[in-house]
Write a protein that holds these residues in place. Structure first.
Motif, short mmCIF file in Angstrom:
data_model
loop_
_atom_site.label_atom_id
_atom_site.label_comp_id
_atom_site.label_asym_id
_atom_site.label_seq_id
_atom_site.Cartn_x
_atom_site.Cartn_y
_atom_site.Cartn_z
N LEU A 104 0.83 -1.21 0.00
CA LEU A 104 0.00 0.00 0.00
C LEU A 104 0.86 1.25 0.00
O LEU A 104 0.58 2.22 -0.72
CB LEU A 104 -0.93 -0.01 1.22
N ARG A 108 1.04 3.99 -2.95
CA ARG A 108 0.74 5.40 -2.69
C ARG A 108 1.90 6.29 -3.13
O ARG A 108 1.69 7.33 -3.77
CB ARG A 108 0.48 5.61 -1.20
N ASN A 109 3.13 5.89 -2.80
CA ASN A 109 4.28 6.68 -3.20
C ASN A 109 4.40 6.77 -4.72
O ASN A 109 4.71 7.84 -5.27
CB ASN A 109 5.56 6.08 -2.61
N ARG A 111 1.93 6.52 -6.81
CA ARG A 111 0.84 7.37 -7.30
C ARG A 111 1.17 8.85 -7.10
O ARG A 111 0.94 9.68 -7.98
CB ARG A 111 -0.46 7.01 -6.58
N MET A 112 1.71 9.18 -5.92
CA MET A 112 2.06 10.57 -5.64
C MET A 112 3.17 11.06 -6.56
O MET A 112 3.14 12.21 -7.02
CB MET A 112 2.48 10.71 -4.18
#
Length: 211
Positions: A104, A108-109, A111-112
């Protein structure tokens, strides 16, 4: 059944069975239908060596209770095996949870980082389009190379490359055979400024609607 009930009575408060001395005889080995060495597995479990117990065949144990039933020292073998299985299951759940959390965080990283790159490339594309519209780079002329543009705008070459791809898709520039990028349109005559703004970033359309 009697052996299992006796082992439960000998259990400690934390759920682990109280160690009982074994004389290392062979009835448990002969009684095991799978051909395991129950006392060897139990010794490693009592020492906290769960991996060692696995090496001695813990996963192959069918928990029939034959070894505990015939043990002359009344060692709660089945209880030890059940305890080890519970510890291994808890360890596996913890490992799966750690892996899930790591995945996860990595997602997230990623995606950012992707969002950040897209925003930077949009800004670079807007700046390049401004240069073209202002006539600082005329149709037919070449834009500076990716490395030079990245240095001028203090961004990465990846962002510059993505911005150029946007402008190519919109028909403002084109790749030149042998390397480089040539301006095709001035931008000022192609569309109205607001249309250009929306072309570069669709989220700008929502901002314009709010205005």
């Amino acid at each position: 059944v009697l052996a299992v009930e006796a082992s439960v009575l000998l259990a400690l408060e934390d759920g682990r069975p109280e160690p009982a001395p074994g004389i290392r005889c062979s009835p448990c080995v002969r009684a095991c239908p799978v051909g395991l060495l129950p006392l060897e597995m139990a010794a490693r479990i009592r020492a906290g060596d769960l991996d060692g117990a696995l090496d001695w065949g813990l996963k192959d144990c069918i928990a029939c209770g034959s070894c505990a039933y015939v043990c002359p020292s009344h060692v709660p073998l089945v209880h030890w095996f059940a305890h080890a299985r519970g510890e291994l299951a808890a360890r596996e759940r913890a490992k799966q949870k750690q892996n899930a959390v790591r995945e996860l965080v990595e997602a997230r990283n990623e995606r950012m980082e992707r969002i950040a790159r897209e925003r930077v490339s949009d800004r670079v594309a807007a700046e390049l389009l401004s240069l073209i519209a202002a006539g600082r780079v005329r149709p037919g002329e070449r834009l500076p190379g990716e490395r030079r543009l990245a240095g001028m705008m203090n961004v990465s070459r990846v962002s510059v490359r993505a911005a150029l791809q946007q402008l190519k898709a919109q028909g403002f520039v084109a790749a030149v055979q042998g390397g480089g990028t040539r301006v095709l349109s001035s931008g000022a005559s192609a569309d109205a400024p607001l249309v250009q703004l929306v072309r570069l970033n669709r989220e700008n359309l929502r901002d314009l609607a709010e205005i």
